[in-house]
Design a protein around this motif. Structure first.
Motif, mmCIF file in Angstrom:
data_model
loop_
_atom_site.group_PDB
_atom_site.id
_atom_site.type_symbol
_atom_site.label_atom_id
_atom_site.label_comp_id
_atom_site.label_asym_id
_atom_site.label_seq_id
_atom_site.Cartn_x
_atom_site.Cartn_y
_atom_site.Cartn_z
ATOM 1 N N UNK A 109 0.812 -1.215 0.000
ATOM 2 C CA UNK A 109 0.000 0.000 0.000
ATOM 3 C C UNK A 109 0.849 1.269 0.000
ATOM 4 N N UNK A 110 2.106 1.164 0.443
ATOM 5 C CA UNK A 110 2.977 2.336 0.586
ATOM 6 C C UNK A 110 4.064 2.409 -0.475
ATOM 7 N N UNK A 111 4.050 1.500 -1.459
ATOM 8 C CA UNK A 111 5.176 1.378 -2.369
ATOM 9 C C UNK A 111 5.205 2.409 -3.494
ATOM 10 N N UNK A 112 4.114 3.067 -3.776
ATOM 11 C CA UNK A 112 4.049 3.931 -4.966
ATOM 12 C C UNK A 112 5.185 4.934 -5.034
ATOM 13 N N UNK A 113 5.444 5.645 -3.934
ATOM 14 C CA UNK A 113 6.476 6.688 -3.956
ATOM 15 C C UNK A 113 7.714 6.288 -3.156
ATOM 16 N N UNK A 114 7.844 5.003 -2.830
ATOM 17 C CA UNK A 114 8.980 4.533 -2.038
ATOM 18 C C UNK A 114 9.809 3.526 -2.834
ATOM 19 N N UNK A 115 11.094 3.482 -2.530
ATOM 20 C CA UNK A 115 11.963 2.452 -3.088
ATOM 21 C C UNK A 115 12.012 1.243 -2.174
ATOM 22 N N UNK A 116 11.799 1.462 -0.885
ATOM 23 C CA UNK A 116 11.788 0.373 0.098
ATOM 24 C C UNK A 116 10.757 0.671 1.164
ATOM 25 N N UNK A 117 9.967 -0.335 1.517
ATOM 26 C CA UNK A 117 9.079 -0.253 2.674
ATOM 27 C C UNK A 117 9.404 -1.441 3.565
ATOM 28 N N UNK A 118 9.670 -1.174 4.838
ATOM 29 C CA UNK A 118 10.032 -2.226 5.779
ATOM 30 C C UNK A 118 9.026 -2.285 6.918
ATOM 31 N N UNK A 119 8.850 -3.473 7.441
ATOM 32 C CA UNK A 119 7.992 -3.634 8.598
ATOM 33 C C UNK A 119 8.693 -3.196 9.872
ATOM 34 N N UNK A 120 7.895 -2.861 10.869
ATOM 35 C CA UNK A 120 8.362 -2.621 12.236
ATOM 36 C C UNK A 120 7.562 -3.545 13.135
ATOM 37 N N UNK A 121 8.250 -4.413 13.857
ATOM 38 C CA UNK A 121 7.550 -5.361 14.726
ATOM 39 C C UNK A 121 7.008 -4.608 15.936
ATOM 40 N N UNK A 122 5.696 -4.308 15.880
ATOM 41 C CA UNK A 122 5.089 -3.410 16.868
ATOM 42 C C UNK A 122 4.990 -4.041 18.249
ATOM 43 N N UNK A 123 4.767 -5.321 18.340
ATOM 44 C CA UNK A 123 4.590 -5.997 19.628
ATOM 45 C C UNK A 123 5.366 -7.305 19.568
ATOM 46 N N UNK A 124 6.676 -7.208 19.749
ATOM 47 C CA UNK A 124 7.539 -8.362 19.535
ATOM 48 C C UNK A 124 7.300 -9.454 20.555
ATOM 49 N N UNK A 125 7.311 -10.699 20.070
ATOM 50 C CA UNK A 125 7.057 -11.865 20.914
ATOM 51 C C UNK A 125 8.353 -12.628 21.187
ATOM 52 N N UNK A 126 9.435 -11.896 21.436
ATOM 53 C CA UNK A 126 10.723 -12.518 21.713
ATOM 54 C C UNK A 126 11.084 -12.352 23.180
ATOM 55 N N UNK A 127 12.172 -12.977 23.585
ATOM 56 C CA UNK A 127 12.630 -12.884 24.964
ATOM 57 C C UNK A 127 13.109 -11.472 25.284
ATOM 58 N N UNK A 128 13.196 -11.167 26.569
ATOM 59 C CA UNK A 128 13.659 -9.845 27.009
ATOM 60 C C UNK A 128 15.061 -9.557 26.485
ATOM 61 N N UNK A 129 15.950 -10.557 26.586
ATOM 62 C CA UNK A 129 17.332 -10.351 26.141
ATOM 63 C C UNK A 129 17.385 -10.073 24.644
#
Length: 239
Positions: A109-129
Motif C-alpha cells: 500500500x505504501x510502495x508507490x512513492x517509495x523504493x523500500x518499505x520495511x515492517x516494524x515489529x510493533x509488539x515483539x514476541x521474543x525474549x527480554x534479552x
C-alpha cells in the motif's frame, strides 16, 4: 497476469517450518494485492529442507528455488534472491514466519512513492534479552546511518528491484538495507506489522550476531558510504 512481486525466503535448516510456509503462502496468494511468487534460497541446509522445498515447488508454479552448494549466510541468501528475482518488486521474509505474508499487503500500500518499505515489529514476541539487544543494536545503527528506521532487522520488506539489484551486499549488510537505499537517493518508509512467537526450528542469531557483530558492521557501512558510487544517466544514444 504476470508476476509483479518475488518474495525471497532464505532457508537454513528450517525443515520443521516449511510446510507451514507453503500453507500460509498459498492462502496469501489468494488475497495478495499483486500477483506474487516465492523464491526459496536454500543456504546450504544440512537437514531435509531441500527435499521439502523441491516437493513444494513441484506442487505449484508460485514456488521456485535456488540452492547454495554450501552455507554462505543470510546476507548472501538475500543478495542471491535479489539477483535472481525477475519481477518489478522483490520482498523478503524469514522461513520461521514470526512475521506473516499477509502483511505484505500493508507494505504494498505504501510502495508507490517509495523504493523500500520495511515492517516494524510493533509488539515483539521474543525474549527480554533478544528484544533489548535488538533495540540497542538498532539505536547504534541509527546513530551511524541516520536512516530513521526503528527496526531494520524486521524480516518483512519490499524493495523495488532496480534498487535492490544495485545494493553492494557483504556479510552483515542485510541489516543496512534502508541505509543502502538512501545512498541511492531512494525513499524509505516503515510500517507496523504483526509479530509472532517462533513455533519451530532454532534461532540463527545469538547475542554476538545481534549486538557486537552489527557494531562492527557499522564501520563497514561507513567505509561503503564513503566509497559508494552513485550516478544518474540523463540520456543515451538509444533515445
Amino acid at each position: 497476469m504476470s508476476y509483479r512481486l518475488t518474495i525471497v525466503v532464505p532457508v537454513y535448516n528450517e525443515e520443521d517450518n516449511l510446510q507451514r510456509v507453503e500453507k500460509e503462502f498459498l492462502a496469501y496468494f489468494e488475497n495478495a494485492a499483486v500477483k506474487s511468487k516465492v523464491l526459496f534460497v536454500n543456504d546450504g541446509s544440512k537437514d531435509g529442507s531441500q527435499a521439502l522445498i523441491e516437493d513444494i515447488c513441484s506442487r505449484s508454479d508460485n514456488f521456485t528455488y535456488i540452492s547454495f552448494a554450501h552455507n554462505a549466510g543470510l546476507s548472501a541468501a538475500i543478495k542471491a534472491g535479489f539477483d535472481y528475482a525477475d519481477t518489478a518488486l522483490v520482498g523478503y521474509i524469514d522461513a520461521d514466519l514470526q512475521t506473516t505474508p499477509d502483511d505484505f499487503n500493508k507494505l504494498l500500500d505504501e510502495m508507490d512513492d517509495c523504493a523500500l518499505v520495511t515492517g516494524v515489529r510493533a509488539d515483539r514476541k521474543d525474549s527480554f534479552v533478544k528484544n533489548m539487544s535488538s533495540k540497542i543494536a538498532n539505536g547504534i545503527r541509527r546513530a551511524f546511518t541516520h536512516d530513521g528506521m526503528d527496526d531494520t532487522g524486521c524480516p518483512l520488506k519490499i524493495i523495488k528491484s532496480d534498487y535492490a539489484k544495485r545494493i553492494p551486499m557483504f556479510r552483515g549488510l542485510h541489516r543496512f538495507l534502508p541505509a543502502m537505499i538512501l545512498l541511492q537517493n531512494g525513499k524509505v518508509k516503515q510500517v507496523p506489522v504483526r509479530h509472532f512467537p517462533r513455533i519451530a526450528g532454532e534461532a540463527k542469531f545469538g547475542l554476538w550476531n545481534r549486538l557486537l557483530g552489527p557494531l562492527m558492521d557499522c564501520f563497514a557501512y561507513l567505509w561503503m558510504k564513503k566509497k559508494y558510487i552513485n550516478y544518474t544517466v540523463e540520456k543515451t544514444s538509444r533515445g
